[in-house]
Design an enzyme around this catalytic site. Structure first.
Site, PDB file in Angstrom:
ATOM      1  N   ASP A 102       0.861  -1.164   0.000  1.00 60.59           N
ATOM      2  CA  ASP A 102       0.000   0.000   0.000  1.00 60.59           C
ATOM      3  C   ASP A 102       0.918   1.241   0.000  1.00 60.59           C
ATOM      4  O   ASP A 102       2.124   1.122   0.251  1.00 60.59           O
ATOM      5  CB  ASP A 102      -0.841  -0.106   1.284  1.00 60.59           C
ATOM      6  CG  ASP A 102      -1.425   1.185   1.716  1.00 60.59           C
ATOM      7  OD1 ASP A 102      -2.161   1.763   0.911  1.00 60.59           O
ATOM      8  OD2 ASP A 102      -1.159   1.618   2.858  1.00 60.59           O
ATOM      9  N   PHE A 103       0.387   2.438  -0.269  1.00 62.41           N
ATOM     10  CA  PHE A 103       1.271   3.620  -0.284  1.00 62.41           C
ATOM     11  C   PHE A 103       1.189   4.421   1.018  1.00 62.41           C
ATOM     12  O   PHE A 103       2.092   4.349   1.845  1.00 62.41           O
ATOM     13  CB  PHE A 103       0.947   4.510  -1.502  1.00 62.41           C
ATOM     14  CG  PHE A 103       1.876   5.693  -1.587  1.00 62.41           C
ATOM     15  CD1 PHE A 103       3.203   5.528  -1.962  1.00 62.41           C
ATOM     16  CD2 PHE A 103       1.433   6.962  -1.240  1.00 62.41           C
ATOM     17  CE1 PHE A 103       4.082   6.616  -1.989  1.00 62.41           C
ATOM     18  CE2 PHE A 103       2.298   8.047  -1.269  1.00 62.41           C
ATOM     19  CZ  PHE A 103       3.623   7.877  -1.652  1.00 62.41           C
ATOM     20  N   ASP A 104       0.076   5.158   1.232  1.00 61.89           N
ATOM     21  CA  ASP A 104       0.029   6.081   2.379  1.00 61.89           C
ATOM     22  C   ASP A 104       0.037   5.324   3.703  1.00 61.89           C
ATOM     23  O   ASP A 104      -0.764   4.411   3.919  1.00 61.89           O
ATOM     24  CB  ASP A 104      -1.232   6.946   2.292  1.00 61.89           C
ATOM     25  CG  ASP A 104      -1.147   7.924   1.144  1.00 61.89           C
ATOM     26  OD1 ASP A 104      -0.504   8.965   1.294  1.00 61.89           O
ATOM     27  OD2 ASP A 104      -1.694   7.605   0.065  1.00 61.89           O
ATOM     28  N   ASP A 119      -1.499  -0.398   6.010  1.00 59.93           N
ATOM     29  CA  ASP A 119      -1.730   0.163   7.353  1.00 59.93           C
ATOM     30  C   ASP A 119      -3.196   0.434   7.656  1.00 59.93           C
ATOM     31  O   ASP A 119      -3.563   0.666   8.804  1.00 59.93           O
ATOM     32  CB  ASP A 119      -0.996   1.504   7.494  1.00 59.93           C
ATOM     33  CG  ASP A 119      -1.624   2.578   6.617  1.00 59.93           C
ATOM     34  OD1 ASP A 119      -1.871   2.289   5.421  1.00 59.93           O
ATOM     35  OD2 ASP A 119      -1.912   3.675   7.121  1.00 59.93           O
TER      36      ASP A 119
END
Ligand SMILES: O=P(O)(O)OC[C@H]1O[C@H](O[C@H]2O[C@H](CO)[C@@H](O)[C@H](O)[C@H]2O)[C@H](O)[C@@H](O)[C@@H]1O
Length: 525
Positions: A283-285, A465
């Site tokens: 995932d990124f953020d 997250d």
């Protein structure tokens, strides 16, 4: 030493019978000795065969854990003597491999009747603890006497799944060290080998566990000082214990704060991953990037670009984000990897491929309209930010006064209350998305199918997250590894991740270890 079965990572445990559950290994050993000493003594004195008595070492090397007839053949050959194979129906005074095997079986049953079966209580206690922790169990054995021995021991009902010599013969499965019977047992309990533990006391069985790609192989050595423990380790045991009282069960952690730390549990994690090719999804953020107050300021965290590049050289890598595809692509800006934007509704491949989830296109007009309506409704709320991502609309309230958050969420509920869209939540964000059964989990399997080219050798690792990452954690729960990035989130919540790291910096350490694993596998070291 002790060893831990982690109910989060390990979904089933397969127990060998003789020497692990029951003390029948010594009964077998005595029956074999009876057979071979008698047989060798009767060979003509000018025979080329080595006629010295059968030893404990012979037992371990040639017959322990093997199908009965294979054991006869292997031992006699080791003494320079061969016999015709014969037929399983051969009477037990026939001079064939099968005849001798049948005679050994008679001796075994005579001893069983005379002496009964001793049960290792600590093994039975472990089976019960595993059950309580939600871990499945099965018994496997090369022996055709598995059923009768369990019955004689009063354990006929202990295991729902049994793969023994009878089953192996029916299915034509080769004996240990071939892992076929173990793989069949794992299949019957419905667990992937990577998430399955094998408990064995025989060298051939330990070797089978390792060859079958099982996540943890526990050797049992009840013969301290004989060198057997070292032999088990050489054949691939991850740990050797003198008794199963030394095996601990760690219950499955259900919430984010309780999930085991990935780096502290590295050996168990590596056990799950070691026999597979990997595919890494991030995932990124909050995962590859620290959470920042303004979405437009998010960047790849320090040290992650080199490790992603390194990973991409040895396994497929994908960034799976809630952001719009172009947005996340620009922020990561690395060649050779997959990008999935808007929770997987749009995907770019490393070779210029582009995919959009067709069915979601119907929702585009209503999403665009909703973005406009939300902007109008929220211009007066300081700090509220509406992000139109085409396949989703995010409404951020990280910078909204606590007293106004309810107003923002009410606006999202009202605007989102229309057919074709659904509302999901994340870290200080509420989103409208197409009301379709497609999320980061389904996108992950779609990507996995493409990168694994129809094989089942590739195991997915997913790091994330947020709430939307739980779809992906659930998707890899029974085949793969879910890594939650805790990232200083307030409070606790249920999570399907297997392990956790604290922040993107620790994720970088974990990804480096994954790169090392993938490189070793690639170069066969
Ligand atoms: O799936 P992800 O890659 O984690 O994207 C989820 C959302 O991330 C972004 O918002 C979040 O990160 C921001 C920057 O750190 C933060 O300010 C915000 O509070 C977080 O919710 C992004 O703006 C969203 O579009 C994504 O859905």
């Amino acid at each position: 030493m002790s060893v831990t079965v982690d109910a989060g990572l390990h979904h089933a445990v397969l127990f060998d019978l003789d020497g692990v559950i029951t003390d029948t290994a010594s009964v077998h050993a005595a029956a074999w000795k009876n057979l071979f000493d008698d047989y060798l003594a009767r060979l003509p004195s000018d025979s080329v065969a080595d006629r010295s008595p059968f030893t404990d070492d012979d037992y371990r090397r040639f017959v322990d854990g093997r199908p009965r007839y294979d054991g006869v053949d292997a031992f006699l050959r080791s003494r320079g003597h061969t016999l015709p194979w014969g037929d399983p129906a051969d009477p037990d005074d026939t001079e064939t491999v099968c005849g001798l095997g049948n005679r050994k079986n008679r001796y075994f049953h005579q001893r069983l009747r005379a002496d009964g079966v001793r049960v290792f209580d600590s093994t039975v206690a472990l089976v019960h603890s595993l059950r309580e922790a939600g871990v499945d169990t099965a018994v496997f054995s090369a022996s055709r006497n598995c059923g009768p021995v369990l019955e004689a021991a009063g354990l006929g009902q202990l295991f729902g799944v049994r793969v023994d010599g009878v089953v192996a013969a029916e299915l034509g499965l080769p004996g240990k060290p071939d892992p076929a019977a173990l793989l069949e047992a794992a299949r019957r309990v419905g667990a992937h080998p990577a998430h399955t533990v094998v408990v064995e006391d025989a060298e051939a069985g330990v070797a089978a566990g390792r060859r079958g790609g099982f996540g943890l192989v526990i050797g049992v050595d009840r013969t301290e000082g004989t060198g057997h423990a070292e032999a088990l380790r050489r054949r691939g045991a991850d740990a050797v214990v003198p008794d199963l009282a030394q095996v601990r069960v760690r219950p499955r952690a259900e919430t984010l704060t309780r999930i085991p730390h990935a780096l502290e549990s590295w050996e168990a994690v590596a056990g799950v991953l070691r026999a597979s090719d990997l595919a890494v999804f991030c995932d990124f953020d909050g995962t590859l990037s620290e959470i920042v107050p303004v979405p437009g300021d998010a960047v790849l965290a320090d040290g992650l670009a080199p490790v992603l590049r390194r990973l991409a050289r040895c396994c497929p890598v994908a960034v799976v984000s809630g952001r719009a595809l172009a947005d996340v692509r620009d922020r990561v800006d690395l060649p050779g990897i997959w990008y999935a934007g808007c929770h997987g509704f749009e995907i770019d491949g490393p070779d210029g491929e582009h995919f959009e989830y067709e069915a979601a296109r119907d929702a585009l007009p209503v999403l665009a309209e909703s973005a406009g309506a939300l902007r109008d409704r929220l211009t007066a709320v300081p700090g509220a930010l509406v992000e139109d991502k085409r396949f989703a609309v995010a409404v951020h309230y990280r910078n909204v006064e606590p007293g106004s958050v309810a107003e923002v969420l009410a606006a999202v509920r009202e605007v989102g209350d229309r057919p074709g869209v659904r509302i999901t939540g994340g870290r200080k964000v509420a989103e409208l998305r197409p009301d379709i059964d497609w999320d980061k989990g389904t996108a992950l399997w779609w990507l996995l199918e493409r990168v694994s080219e129809g094989t089942d050798r590739v195991l997915p690792v997913y790091a994330g997250d947020d709430l939307t990452d739980e779809d992906a954690f659930a998707a890899v729960r029974h085949r793969g590894l879910g890594v939650a990035v805790r990232g200083g989130q307030q409070g606790d919540r249920p999570s399907s991740a297997h392990v956790a790291v604290t922040d993107p910096r620790e994720l970088q350490v974990l990804l480096t270890r994954l790169a090392e694993l993938a490189e070793r596998r690639r170069t066969g070291r």
